[in-house]
Motif scaffolding. Structure first.
Motif, mmCIF file in Angstrom:
data_model
loop_
_atom_site.group_PDB
_atom_site.id
_atom_site.type_symbol
_atom_site.label_atom_id
_atom_site.label_comp_id
_atom_site.label_asym_id
_atom_site.label_seq_id
_atom_site.Cartn_x
_atom_site.Cartn_y
_atom_site.Cartn_z
ATOM 1 N N ILE A 291 0.840 -1.198 0.000
ATOM 2 C CA ILE A 291 0.000 0.000 0.000
ATOM 3 C C ILE A 291 0.876 1.249 0.000
ATOM 4 O O ILE A 291 1.732 1.436 0.870
ATOM 5 N N THR A 292 0.611 2.126 -0.981
ATOM 6 C CA THR A 292 1.331 3.392 -1.094
ATOM 7 C C THR A 292 0.358 4.483 -1.518
ATOM 8 O O THR A 292 -0.760 4.199 -1.938
ATOM 9 N N GLY A 293 0.792 5.745 -1.424
ATOM 10 C CA GLY A 293 -0.023 6.839 -1.946
ATOM 11 C C GLY A 293 -0.369 7.877 -0.896
ATOM 12 O O GLY A 293 0.369 8.099 0.058
ATOM 13 N N THR A 294 -1.522 8.494 -1.072
ATOM 14 C CA THR A 294 -1.966 9.566 -0.198
ATOM 15 C C THR A 294 -3.494 9.522 -0.073
ATOM 16 O O THR A 294 -4.165 9.048 -1.002
ATOM 17 N N VAL A 295 -4.098 9.876 1.031
ATOM 18 C CA VAL A 295 -3.468 10.351 2.255
ATOM 19 C C VAL A 295 -3.288 9.137 3.178
ATOM 20 O O VAL A 295 -4.184 8.320 3.298
ATOM 21 N N THR A 296 -2.150 9.055 3.861
ATOM 22 C CA THR A 296 -1.842 7.876 4.669
ATOM 23 C C THR A 296 -2.988 7.468 5.571
ATOM 24 O O THR A 296 -3.387 6.288 5.609
ATOM 25 N N ASN A 297 -3.517 8.418 6.332
ATOM 26 C CA ASN A 297 -4.476 8.105 7.386
ATOM 27 C C ASN A 297 -5.918 8.172 6.919
ATOM 28 O O ASN A 297 -6.835 8.091 7.746
ATOM 29 N N VAL A 298 -6.150 8.290 5.620
ATOM 30 C CA VAL A 298 -7.525 8.293 5.104
ATOM 31 C C VAL A 298 -7.664 7.150 4.104
ATOM 32 O O VAL A 298 -7.951 6.022 4.472
ATOM 33 N N CYS A 299 -7.423 7.419 2.824
ATOM 34 C CA CYS A 299 -7.662 6.393 1.816
ATOM 35 C C CYS A 299 -6.659 5.247 1.876
ATOM 36 O O CYS A 299 -7.016 4.095 1.612
ATOM 37 N N CYS A 300 -5.411 5.538 2.227
ATOM 38 C CA CYS A 300 -4.421 4.470 2.307
ATOM 39 C C CYS A 300 -4.708 3.543 3.489
ATOM 40 O O CYS A 300 -4.677 2.316 3.354
ATOM 41 N N GLU A 301 -4.978 4.126 4.637
ATOM 42 C CA GLU A 301 -5.314 3.297 5.797
ATOM 43 C C GLU A 301 -6.607 2.530 5.570
ATOM 44 O O GLU A 301 -6.706 1.339 5.907
ATOM 45 N N SER A 302 -7.617 3.184 5.017
ATOM 46 C CA SER A 302 -8.885 2.498 4.737
ATOM 47 C C SER A 302 -8.664 1.307 3.814
ATOM 48 O O SER A 302 -9.217 0.219 4.025
ATOM 49 N N SER A 303 -7.842 1.496 2.790
ATOM 50 C CA SER A 303 -7.558 0.411 1.846
ATOM 51 C C SER A 303 -6.786 -0.714 2.518
ATOM 52 O O SER A 303 -7.069 -1.897 2.290
ATOM 53 N N ALA A 304 -5.801 -0.367 3.349
ATOM 54 C CA ALA A 304 -5.015 -1.395 4.040
ATOM 55 C C ALA A 304 -5.891 -2.220 4.980
ATOM 56 O O ALA A 304 -5.779 -3.451 5.041
ATOM 57 N N ARG A 305 -6.752 -1.558 5.712
ATOM 58 C CA ARG A 305 -7.639 -2.275 6.636
ATOM 59 C C ARG A 305 -8.555 -3.236 5.882
ATOM 60 O O ARG A 305 -8.703 -4.410 6.253
ATOM 61 N N ASP A 306 -9.175 -2.748 4.820
ATOM 62 C CA ASP A 306 -10.111 -3.593 4.082
ATOM 63 C C ASP A 306 -9.394 -4.716 3.343
ATOM 64 O O ASP A 306 -9.920 -5.835 3.234
ATOM 65 N N ALA A 307 -8.189 -4.441 2.837
ATOM 66 C CA ALA A 307 -7.421 -5.506 2.194
ATOM 67 C C ALA A 307 -7.101 -6.617 3.192
ATOM 68 O O ALA A 307 -7.208 -7.811 2.874
ATOM 69 N N GLY A 308 -6.722 -6.242 4.405
ATOM 70 C CA GLY A 308 -6.471 -7.234 5.436
ATOM 71 C C GLY A 308 -7.719 -8.038 5.771
ATOM 72 O O GLY A 308 -7.657 -9.252 5.960
ATOM 73 N N THR A 309 -8.853 -7.352 5.834
ATOM 74 C CA THR A 309 -10.113 -8.033 6.129
ATOM 75 C C THR A 309 -10.465 -9.046 5.040
ATOM 76 O O THR A 309 -11.018 -10.117 5.319
ATOM 77 N N LEU A 310 -10.119 -8.724 3.800
ATOM 78 C CA LEU A 310 -10.397 -9.624 2.678
ATOM 79 C C LEU A 310 -9.389 -10.765 2.574
ATOM 80 O O LEU A 310 -9.547 -11.651 1.732
ATOM 81 N N GLY A 311 -8.371 -10.753 3.409
ATOM 82 C CA GLY A 311 -7.427 -11.869 3.444
ATOM 83 C C GLY A 311 -6.122 -11.651 2.714
ATOM 84 O O GLY A 311 -5.303 -12.581 2.623
ATOM 85 N N TYR A 312 -5.877 -10.454 2.203
ATOM 86 C CA TYR A 312 -4.599 -10.179 1.561
ATOM 87 C C TYR A 312 -3.498 -10.012 2.609
ATOM 88 O O TYR A 312 -3.758 -9.556 3.730
ATOM 89 N N ARG A 313 -2.287 -10.374 2.248
ATOM 90 C CA ARG A 313 -1.113 -10.036 3.044
ATOM 91 C C ARG A 313 -0.797 -8.575 2.755
ATOM 92 O O ARG A 313 -0.530 -8.212 1.617
#
Length: 224
Positions: free
Chosen positions: A159-181
């Motif tokens: 996960i890279t990009g902007t903004v760290t604590n908005v769209c990037c964090e949201s994407s990282a959390r949901d990716a983890g929930t979906l089972g991605y490393r």
């Protein structure tokens, strides 16, 4: 110099607290969750690096070189690069106020998606270029990214990009929930302040994935 007008690239002073490293080392016997990645099943996910955001943020400008290095390195090793671009629906004026809502409604209607990316990036024909209609690129029904990654057998996302604590964090959390490393690249994400940035790194490292700098990630790619 007027700091409000200073748009020179900046890099976050990022860190993970030693007590968090120690906590994970005690739990799993090592500092980092993912010590190996397979490039063929790994995707670099680049969130919202469009002129509307990048031109206004010294920190977003500062991560452009690292994102470009990651894209070139992973692409050369046979991995996937996915460029994620924000698209409506129009921002809610009730929430943002009319002036800010108008600024956030920054879609380039009819323009090819790749033409909306920050111009210093190179997009390869094999890259994924897709839009999203929510903060997260992995929220069901709001972005085609998970479907496109599944078609390629991707199990690991950087996960890279902007903004760290908005769209990037949201994407990282949901990716983890979906089972991605999930690996959040510490020096290839940009927030408004170091405090905002590091709060997200703490949260991701503690609960949702791993946190590594660009040099570490590229080493994992080369040593696969």
């Amino acid at each position: 110099m007027n700091q409000a007008l200073d748009r020179r690239p900046k890099v976050h002073a990022w860190h993970i607290q030693e007590r968090e490293y120690a906590r994970q080392e005690e739990r799993r016997g090592r500092r980092h969750a993912y010590e190996h990645i397979a490039p063929a099943t790994t995707a670099l996910v680049v969130i919202d690096m469009v002129p509307f955001f990048v031109s206004q943020s010294p920190y977003a400008l500062g991560v452009v070189p690292n994102i470009a290095r990651l894209a070139a390195g992973l692409r050369a090793a046979g991995g996937t690069v996915a460029w994620i671009l924000p698209t409506g629906p129009p921002a809610r004026s009730e929430f943002y106020g009319p002036r800010v809502a108008e600024l956030f409604d920054h879609r380039a209607e009819g323009a090819p998606l790749r033409d909306r990316l920050w111009p210093r990036f190179r997009v390869d024909d094999q890259d994924i270029v897709v839009d999203k209609t929510a903060a997260s690129a992995f929220f069901p029904g709001r972005c085609r990214l998970p479907h496109l990654l599944d078609q390629r057998g991707i199990d690991t996302v950087l996960i890279t990009g902007t903004v760290t604590n908005v769209c990037c964090e949201s994407s990282a959390r949901d990716a983890g929930t979906l089972g991605y490393r999930v690996i959040m690249v510490a020096d290839a994400n940009a927030a408004r302040t170091d405090q905002d940035h590091n709060a997200t790194l703490h949260t991701i490292y503690r609960t949702f994935g791993d946190v590594r700098p660009t040099t570490d990630v590229l080493a994992l790619v080369r040593n696969s």
